[in-house]
Design a protein around this motif. Sequence first.
Motif, short mmCIF file in Angstrom:
data_model
loop_
_atom_site.label_atom_id
_atom_site.label_comp_id
_atom_site.label_asym_id
_atom_site.label_seq_id
_atom_site.Cartn_x
_atom_site.Cartn_y
_atom_site.Cartn_z
N ASP A 144 0.83 -1.21 0.00
CA ASP A 144 0.00 0.00 0.00
C ASP A 144 0.86 1.26 0.00
O ASP A 144 0.56 2.27 -0.67
CB ASP A 144 -0.93 0.01 1.22
N ASN B 81 2.27 1.71 -3.43
CA ASN B 81 1.22 2.18 -4.34
C ASN B 81 0.88 3.65 -4.12
O ASN B 81 0.61 4.41 -5.06
CB ASN B 81 -0.04 1.31 -4.17
N GLN B 82 0.90 4.04 -2.82
CA GLN B 82 0.64 5.47 -2.54
C GLN B 82 1.70 6.35 -3.15
O GLN B 82 1.41 7.44 -3.70
CB GLN B 82 0.58 5.66 -1.01
N LYS C 89 3.47 5.68 -5.78
CA LYS C 89 3.27 5.68 -7.23
C LYS C 89 2.12 6.62 -7.62
O LYS C 89 2.16 7.35 -8.60
CB LYS C 89 2.99 4.26 -7.71
N ARG C 90 1.02 6.55 -6.78
CA ARG C 90 -0.12 7.43 -7.08
C ARG C 90 0.26 8.91 -6.97
O ARG C 90 -0.18 9.75 -7.75
CB ARG C 90 -1.27 7.08 -6.13
N ASP C 91 1.09 9.22 -5.93
CA ASP C 91 1.54 10.63 -5.78
C ASP C 91 2.37 11.07 -6.98
O ASP C 91 2.23 12.20 -7.49
CB ASP C 91 2.35 10.76 -4.50
N LYS C 92 3.26 10.17 -7.44
CA LYS C 92 4.08 10.52 -8.61
C LYS C 92 3.22 10.72 -9.86
O LYS C 92 3.42 11.63 -10.65
CB LYS C 92 5.12 9.42 -8.86
N ILE C 93 2.23 9.82 -10.01
CA ILE C 93 1.34 9.94 -11.17
C ILE C 93 0.55 11.25 -11.11
O ILE C 93 0.36 11.95 -12.11
CB ILE C 93 0.40 8.72 -11.22
N LYS C 94 0.05 11.60 -9.91
CA LYS C 94 -0.68 12.87 -9.74
C LYS C 94 0.18 14.07 -10.08
O LYS C 94 -0.24 15.03 -10.75
CB LYS C 94 -1.20 12.93 -8.32
N GLN C 95 1.45 14.00 -9.60
CA GLN C 95 2.37 15.11 -9.89
C GLN C 95 2.64 15.22 -11.38
O GLN C 95 2.68 16.32 -11.95
CB GLN C 95 3.67 14.88 -9.10
N LYS D 283 0.61 14.27 -13.78
CA LYS D 283 -0.59 14.78 -14.42
C LYS D 283 -0.70 16.32 -14.29
O LYS D 283 -1.08 17.02 -15.22
CB LYS D 283 -1.83 14.11 -13.80
#
Length: 298
Positions: free
Chosen positions: A11, A14-15, A17-23, A25
């Motif tokens: 988890d 994954n968090q 990775k999600r932060d990197k993806i958001k940044q 975007k």
Amino acid sequence: MNHKDQLKIDDGNNQLKRDKIKQLKEEIADTDRSLNAISKISNQNKLNTVSSSHSIDDNHHQINNPSCIQSEATTRKKDFSFCHQQKSSKLIPKYAFGRPKPSLKESLNNRPPTILMSNQQNQKKIFFKISWTPINQYFCCCLIGHVGISNTQGVVYDFKNHFFIGADIGDEELRLFGRPTKDLYLELDNEEQAARLQEVLKNKQLMYTTKEAVVGRYKFLRNNCHHFVADVLNTFRYQNKSNYTALWVWKQTFFHAKYRNFKGCLRTYSTPLVLIVLGILFLIFFLIDHFLELGLLF
């Protein structure tokens, strides 16, 4: 490591990775906004360029194919410097058929100024003049006149009488016999010559007004106004010459001087013309009377 700890680690990864993806975007969105702004600016520039080119093409088309719109012609009537012709494809200037001719009074009064005149190269030239006025009231002949010479400021110096040199300008020019009718303009090279001419005129005025000087005594044939003008030119050495005579002054003023106006020309030749007309009428009446006595008439 049990199964729960492994899930917690997954988890956390994954968090991240999600932060990197958001940044990523957000960065992509910022990049898109900047690209949109740049594209809008470039499109606006293109539109301005196209509109300006269209306006140039329209103006060129209007020049090659002139057509006057009534509303534009009425609003810009004062600034409309060209007239157009519907049937012709050529542009007709406002003064295509010549400028309006000035009146006789304007054309006669447009004589060159005394001091400075400009030529085609915008180079100013300095002039002085020899003025001539007729003395018909005494001699009834347009060949005889009174002359004076001026400086570059227009002040006319003339030999009027014994030990008297006039220096008049404007309405007082050559007041002895009335205002001049003709002027002969002579050119100078520079301002130094103009100053030297003024000095020569002042010295001659002083010399001729000195009662002890022989040159100041007026003589109709041997020391008159023409001799005074020739003396000034010789002392000044106009055009590096010192052989000017009264006869030269008379010939130049009679053949090369220009009349100031039509009134002056009429005043010059009025008395001789009246005498000629009276002589012709007297001859006609004499011949008629002679033929009547001989019985050749009636």
